[in-house]
Design a protein around this motif. Sequence first.
Motif, PDB file in Angstrom:
ATOM      1  N   ASP A   1       0.827  -1.244   0.112  1.00  0.00           N
ATOM      2  CA  ASP A   1      -0.022   0.017  -0.112  1.00  0.00           C
ATOM      3  C   ASP A   1       0.840   1.225   0.001  1.00  0.00           C
ATOM      4  O   ASP A   1       0.401   2.219  -0.600  1.00  0.00           O
ATOM      5  N   TYR A   2       1.948   1.242   0.687  1.00  0.00           N
ATOM      6  CA  TYR A   2       2.841   2.566   0.656  1.00  0.00           C
ATOM      7  C   TYR A   2       3.567   2.617  -0.652  1.00  0.00           C
ATOM      8  O   TYR A   2       3.501   3.743  -1.071  1.00  0.00           O
TER       9      TYR A   2
ATOM     10  N   ALA B   1       2.751   5.960  -2.925  1.00  0.00           N
ATOM     11  CA  ALA B   1       3.729   6.992  -3.023  1.00  0.00           C
ATOM     12  C   ALA B   1       4.266   6.801  -4.429  1.00  0.00           C
ATOM     13  O   ALA B   1       4.718   8.022  -4.912  1.00  0.00           O
ATOM     14  N   PHE B   2       3.989   5.809  -5.275  1.00  0.00           N
ATOM     15  CA  PHE B   2       4.807   5.728  -6.619  1.00  0.00           C
ATOM     16  C   PHE B   2       3.909   5.300  -7.655  1.00  0.00           C
ATOM     17  O   PHE B   2       4.249   5.503  -8.972  1.00  0.00           O
TER      18      PHE B   2
ATOM     19  N   ALA C   1      -4.414   2.774  -7.607  1.00  0.00           N
ATOM     20  CA  ALA C   1      -5.188   2.402  -6.482  1.00  0.00           C
ATOM     21  C   ALA C   1      -6.552   2.003  -6.620  1.00  0.00           C
ATOM     22  O   ALA C   1      -7.089   1.522  -5.709  1.00  0.00           O
ATOM     23  N   GLY C   2      -7.023   2.762  -7.729  1.00  0.00           N
ATOM     24  CA  GLY C   2      -8.490   2.427  -8.048  1.00  0.00           C
ATOM     25  C   GLY C   2      -8.887   1.229  -8.860  1.00  0.00           C
ATOM     26  O   GLY C   2      -9.943   0.775  -9.232  1.00  0.00           O
TER      27      GLY C   2
ATOM     28  N   PRO D   1      -5.626  -3.829  -7.170  1.00  0.00           N
ATOM     29  CA  PRO D   1      -4.546  -3.189  -7.050  1.00  0.00           C
ATOM     30  C   PRO D   1      -3.347  -3.849  -7.017  1.00  0.00           C
ATOM     31  O   PRO D   1      -2.077  -3.194  -7.518  1.00  0.00           O
ATOM     32  N   TYR D   2      -2.988  -4.830  -6.309  1.00  0.00           N
ATOM     33  CA  TYR D   2      -1.795  -5.417  -6.078  1.00  0.00           C
ATOM     34  C   TYR D   2      -1.468  -6.398  -7.599  1.00  0.00           C
ATOM     35  O   TYR D   2      -0.426  -6.562  -7.899  1.00  0.00           O
ATOM     36  N   LYS D   3      -2.481  -6.762  -8.086  1.00  0.00           N
ATOM     37  CA  LYS D   3      -2.302  -7.272  -9.421  1.00  0.00           C
ATOM     38  C   LYS D   3      -1.576  -6.326 -10.362  1.00  0.00           C
ATOM     39  O   LYS D   3      -0.769  -6.545 -11.153  1.00  0.00           O
TER      40      LYS D   3
END
Length: 489
Positions: free
Chosen positions: A204-205, A209-210, A215-216, A220-222
């Motif tokens: 999540d950081y 941040a980058f 995020a939407g 989001p991790y994929k």
Amino acid sequence: MAINAADLPLKNAFAELPSAFYTRLMPTPLPAPYFVAASSSAAALVGLDVAALAQDDFVAAFTGNAVPARAKPLSAVYSGHQFGVWAGQLGDGRAILLGQLDTPAGPMELQLKGAGLTPYSRMGDGRAVLRSSIREFLCSEAMAALNIPTTRALMITGSDQGVMRETVESSAVATRMAPSFVRFGSFEHWYARQRPDELRILADYVIAAFYPELAGESNPYKALLAEVTRRTAHMIAHWQAVGFMHGVMNTDNMSILGLTLDYGPFGFMEAFDSQHICNHTDQQGRYSYANQPDVGHWNCHKLGQALLPLIGNVEDAQEALDVYQGAFAAKIDELLHAKLGLDVALPEDGQLFAAMFALLDRHHVDFTQFFRKLGMLQLELPTLDAPVRDLFIERDAFDAWAVTYRARLRHEHRTDSERRRAMDAVNPKYVLRNYLAQVAIDKANNKDFSEVATLLAVLEHPFDEQHDNEAYAALPPDWASHLEVSCSS
């Protein structure tokens, strides 16, 4: 208004993460530190005056002898696979993050490499030596000038304090810069420890941040894995196109931002050998030039495994990883077309490229000089091919390939001069050959740092002709064949 080193407006977003991610500690001072070199272009990125970096306050700050007031020094923990084998916990064994400076392009972290023992030093001494610090400094800035994604190097300081490697060498500290030094191994660390909460906090950081645009996404991790995979593929395509070999592509040396990270036993290809191994420690050739694309993909798989608890299922992780091969193929194809002065793509171009690399491999032609001098070729005047043709012991071999290349060029619409300008803009004349670095190191060992500065100035303009610096584009001398680089630093 000039900034004093003590008043650097440092922040440290990474320090806001839970304490499990790092250890707070102070650098270990070095006796009588002195200025070695600084990069004006890196200094400009973070709003610093390069001339000020040679002053005592900045030398002390970027050696670790006088930490700026707003710094929150820390060393990060991570794990990783080294030479394909799980190595367990690693971490910043000799690197200490001071903090970050805001820039128009976003925050830039400043990290001292060689600033003393940390809890992650294992059997090491936490120090860097002048030799390896000069190599990292020069190569970081050379790669940036070549338009290859990379961490940057702000400056080097030195000290006469001895450090034992194969022999006793003098100490140095390199200040390097990047938006983040988070690595693939940073995620592997929490996956291996079955700590999903920390894994999620780190992911999540990084996204916030980058990669805020991710995020939407529904997953989001994929999306993070896919984007890092794409960036990694593009970075390695750039390596291959310029003949750069990293030498130690462990997962703890892979940037989550797709930057070239941790310059150790690197090398630029000279006499072309697709199986060339630039790292003397790499006895099995895992990180040879030819293997780099596949190792990059393998490393992305290890990142995918680490992110799997967040992604949710193997199918989604695999779909993200499948980005790699297409991204690499498209980028290397784009780069090779540019290197050969081809403005349009034709179906048969892959055969032309393959034949070219087979020719270079068979005749061990200097990689950098071949592409640079190929730009001098004139479409209708093969009698003027001598600059590139004379790189081959068997000239007829080049002539045969050149017939095919000329036939291909006739499908283009640029003049010889237009094509040469385009090729010169992507084919460097100057790269950091090992012997050039060694000459600078030898002088620096005698406290003469002038060659470091001169070589940096040359490498900052790799595509220019630089008529006064022709010697820096020369083939390596005979003595350079005995140079070896390894994981020792």
